[in-house]
Design an enzyme around this catalytic site. Sequence first.
Site, PDB file in Angstrom:
ATOM      1  N   LYS A   1       0.926  -1.111   0.014  1.00 38.01           N
ATOM      2  CA  LYS A   1      -0.177   0.156   0.162  1.00 38.01           C
ATOM      3  C   LYS A   1       0.889   1.362   0.092  1.00 38.01           C
ATOM      4  O   LYS A   1       1.310   1.750   1.226  1.00 38.01           O
ATOM      5  CB  LYS A   1      -0.880   0.022   1.184  1.00 38.01           C
TER       6      LYS A   1
ATOM      7  N   GLU B   1      -8.820  -6.163  -8.765  1.00 33.66           N
ATOM      8  CA  GLU B   1      -9.691  -5.468  -7.819  1.00 33.66           C
ATOM      9  C   GLU B   1     -10.300  -4.369  -8.502  1.00 33.66           C
ATOM     10  O   GLU B   1     -10.024  -4.149  -9.570  1.00 33.66           O
ATOM     11  CB  GLU B   1      -8.656  -5.042  -6.533  1.00 33.66           C
TER      12      GLU B   1
HETATM   13  N1  PMP Z   1      -7.645  -2.220  -2.825  1.00 38.01           N
HETATM   14  C1  PMP Z   1      -7.050  -1.185  -2.896  1.00 38.01           C
HETATM   15  C2  PMP Z   1      -6.384  -0.816  -4.224  1.00 38.01           C
HETATM   16  C3  PMP Z   1      -7.097  -0.399  -1.850  1.00 38.01           C
HETATM   17  O1  PMP Z   1      -6.578   0.994  -1.709  1.00 38.01           O
HETATM   18  C4  PMP Z   1      -7.864  -0.515  -0.963  1.00 38.01           C
HETATM   19  C5  PMP Z   1      -8.234   0.289   0.475  1.00 38.01           C
HETATM   20  N2  PMP Z   1      -8.974   1.517   0.186  1.00 38.01           N
HETATM   21  C6  PMP Z   1      -8.650  -1.756  -0.839  1.00 38.01           C
HETATM   22  C7  PMP Z   1      -8.221  -2.616  -1.956  1.00 38.01           C
HETATM   23  C8  PMP Z   1      -9.426  -2.163   0.387  1.00 38.01           C
HETATM   24  O2  PMP Z   1      -8.607  -2.677   1.332  1.00 38.01           O
HETATM   25  P1  PMP Z   1      -8.965  -2.481   2.894  1.00 38.01           P
HETATM   26  O3  PMP Z   1     -10.077  -3.215   2.912  1.00 38.01           O
HETATM   27  O4  PMP Z   1      -7.910  -2.755   3.928  1.00 38.01           O
HETATM   28  O5  PMP Z   1      -9.281  -1.001   3.071  1.00 38.01           O
END
Ligand code: PMP
Length: 286
Positions: free
Chosen positions: A151, A184
């Site tokens: 991230k 995603e």
């Molecule tokens: N994919 C991406 C690219 C993200 O930035 C996020 C978070 N906003 C998610 C998936 C979801 O992750 P999380 O459930 O940990 O927020």
Amino acid sequence: MTLKIWLGNKLVDQAEAKISVFDHGLLYGDGVFEGIRVYNKKIFELDAHIKRLYESAKVIRLEIPMSREKIIDATKKTTEANGIIDGYIRLVVTRGIGTLGLNPFTCEEPIIFIIADNVQLYPEELYENGMKIISATTVRNHPLSIPPQVKSMNYLNNILAKIEALDSNVPEAIMYNHEGYVAEATGDNVFIVKDSVVYTPPVEAGALEGITRAVVMRIARQENIKVVEKNLTRFDLYVCDELFLTGTAAEVIGVVEIDGRVIGEGKPGQCTLLLRKKFFKYAHGK
Ligand code: PMP
């Protein structure tokens, strides 16, 4: 209201929370971050977020100059100082101040800052009626580039896909990987329901390992719903019974149309609504 921001090793007023123009976070997107929810004053899945933060940092060779315990403590202090009951925390570690070259080792010390504020949510209407989305042409990062599990502060790849969505007047877009499998959405993970089974792409397909994704998978299994991690194609999305996205800000949100194909009955499906309800209960400690 002015916020108290954690910067370095203390809380400062919002007006004093400034970062140098020589910070490589700004110059190169060199850094890592987390977005975390607060429900009822409790920080949601904090340990999982801290684990992901340190793993992201390790991959980009960034040594966070603070122990996990201290970061957890700083995150709690920032949340409390701003009187957050239900809100959102942005925890960022930048590479720090360096020279104008790429070399991260010129940077003195990584800089940590933490913002605790209100959360920007999708309107309630979108949860009730479901969202329309598109497939983006922008391909998710190749696993041999910056690994999608990191991230990082560089979201340009996803931002290009987000622009495609906004150009089509929808809030989200599905990103596919270099092999054409679903990775995603631009800021959320993807699930489908087909014949009462829940499917989601494996992380190796090019997704961030979402913390909401993990919680939703666990809740589904507790409800005796079968959950399978499997590569999905555009075809699978077009013909599924239900489609939903998960993420820290979005929680669980139903999708009712993709690329002009209506999903199921054209409204959020039963399984989506059940998982949304159970997720809400879990998040609120009920
Ligand atoms: N994919 C991406 C690219 C993200 O930035 C996020 C978070 N906003 C998610 C998936 C979801 O992750 P999380 O459930 O940990 O927020």
